[in-house]
Write an enzyme that holds these catalytic residues in place. Structure first.
Site, PDB file in Angstrom:
ATOM      1  N   GLY A 108       0.792  -1.222   0.000  1.00 35.30           N
ATOM      2  CA  GLY A 108       0.000   0.000   0.000  1.00 35.30           C
ATOM      3  C   GLY A 108       0.822   1.268   0.000  1.00 35.30           C
ATOM      4  N   CYS A 109       0.182   2.369   0.394  1.00 41.67           N
ATOM      5  CA  CYS A 109       0.782   3.697   0.293  1.00 41.67           C
ATOM      6  C   CYS A 109       2.020   3.872   1.163  1.00 41.67           C
ATOM      7  CB  CYS A 109      -0.259   4.763   0.644  1.00 41.67           C
ATOM      8  SG  CYS A 109      -1.660   4.831  -0.487  1.00 41.67           S
ATOM      9  N   ASN A 110       2.147   3.096   2.214  1.00 42.03           N
ATOM     10  CA  ASN A 110       3.313   3.211   3.087  1.00 42.03           C
ATOM     11  C   ASN A 110       4.547   2.548   2.501  1.00 42.03           C
ATOM     12  OD1 ASN A 110       1.314   0.955   4.151  1.00 42.03           O
ATOM     13  ND2 ASN A 110       3.385   0.143   4.425  1.00 42.03           N
TER      14      ASN A 110
END
Length: 359
Positions: A131-133
């Site tokens: 994901g975005c992390n």
């Protein structure tokens, strides 16, 4: 970090244009698009049908777009990054590719090595689905490899064709996602000085062996919130026959509530206080997310100017968003020797990832 480069598709749309293209008339959903603090986003969308509507893409078509668009964007970002670093493809010894907008095997690392003609003996890693992390998760591995191979160039490229994760079903769940994400790729080059020793919280001293100008990656920190594991997820929708992304409305509050704890963990034992941080590079996760982090950490609007600028111009670019912000910081040339910065990403888990850098 000796170079950074980014790339987006050549087709960019305003939020109002997307409302028309997606055929959205629901006033609640239109409000989400128009109050997102996003002006434009670059997306790879299929040609419109004769009646002007957008065709519904199958999961197979979306996965194909993930690959073809991803390779193109990844190549452009890598070439821009190497140009900024004063390096060539022949210098690349390690390649880490990060993506969350589709599944493929072999991964982007193998495809880019073939596409770019990188040496077949290049070490590689694919980080998929975090994901975005995930940009900082990947950068942690890149920094570790570079530290173990002083003087050799390691490269990370985040490849996110977010339009390959869109579902057009008219639901509020999908509308939130479709109003936020944009397509883009970002790459960063990392080199440990030939005489590098154990990492300490001090910027590298200038000298003949120093690498090109750029901050040192000093330490990383991670904070996961298990009780919010379902707040951000990419799972299968039986009705649509596709993967579908979900964002819980409470995400800004979950992230904001844990931002201070995460930062304290990063700075613990360094002798640094929050006031010692001169530069902030934060994931452009959305207006409410950025505002929540800013308020909870006591940051000014100037501190997050690059984050809000990337959100305005590109939307949420998932794992590579923070590198788009970092590129703007580099372009400003405002960081001075002896200053420190914090890189921060947030994503599924729910997770907050941080890195401390020093010039």
């Amino acid at each position: 970090m000796v170079g950074v480069g980014t790339s987006v598709p050549g087709t960019s749309y305003s939020q109002r244009e997307l409302l028309d293209i997606f055929g959205i008339t629901d006033p609640r959903i239109r409000s989400i698009f128009l109050n997102s603090a996003i002006d434009r986003r670059a997306l790879t969308l299929p040609p419109r049908l004769p009646d002007g509507s957008m065709p519904v893409e199958t999961q197979g078509q979306l996965l194909a777009k993930h690959v073809t668009s991803g390779v193109t964007l990844g190549r452009q970002a890598v070439e821009a990054c190497l140009g900024a670093a004063g390096a060539t493809l022949a210098d690349v010894r390690y390649l880490c590719c990060v993506t969350s907008t589709g599944l493929l095997t072999p991964g982007f690392s193998a495809l880019l090595i073939k596409e770019l003609g990188i040496d077949r003996h290049c070490a590689r890693l694919d980080v998929v689905g975090m994901g975005c992390n995930a940009g900082l998760n990947g950068l942690t591995s890149v920094a570790s490899w570079a530290a173990a191979h002083p003087g050799e160039l390691a490269l990370m490229v985040c490849i996110e064709a977010c339009s390959a994760a869109y579902v057009m079903d008219g639901t509020m769940r999908s509308a939130v996602v479709n109003s936020l994400f944009g397509d883009g790729s970002a790459a960063v080059a990392v080199v440990a000085p030939p005489a590098a020793g154990p990492a300490v919280v001090e910027p590298a001293a200038p000298g003949p062996a120093a690498t090109p100008a750029g901050p040192a990656l000093l330490r990383f920190s991670s904070c996961i919130v298990p009780e919010a594991s379902g707040a951000m997820r990419y799972d299968w929708d039986d009705v649509q026959g596709k993967f579908s992304f979900y964002l819980d409305p409470d995400i800004p509050y979950v992230v904001g509530a844990h931002a201070e704890l995460s930062l304290d963990r990063l700075l613990d034992g360094t002798g640094l206080n929050r006031s010692d941080i001169s530069h902030w590079v934060i994931h452009s996760g959305g207006k409410k997310v950025v505002d929540s982090v800013r308020v909870n950490l006591g940051l000014t609007r100037k501190d997050v100017r690059h984050t809000t600028g990337v959100l305005r111009d590109h939307g949420n670019l998932s794992s590579g968003s923070f590198l788009f912000s970092y590129e703007r910081l580099v372009a400003e040339a405002c960081a001075e020797p002896g200053e420190f910065g914090v890189l921060m990403t947030m994503g599924p888990g729910s997770t907050i990832e941080l890195a401390l850098v020093g010039w």
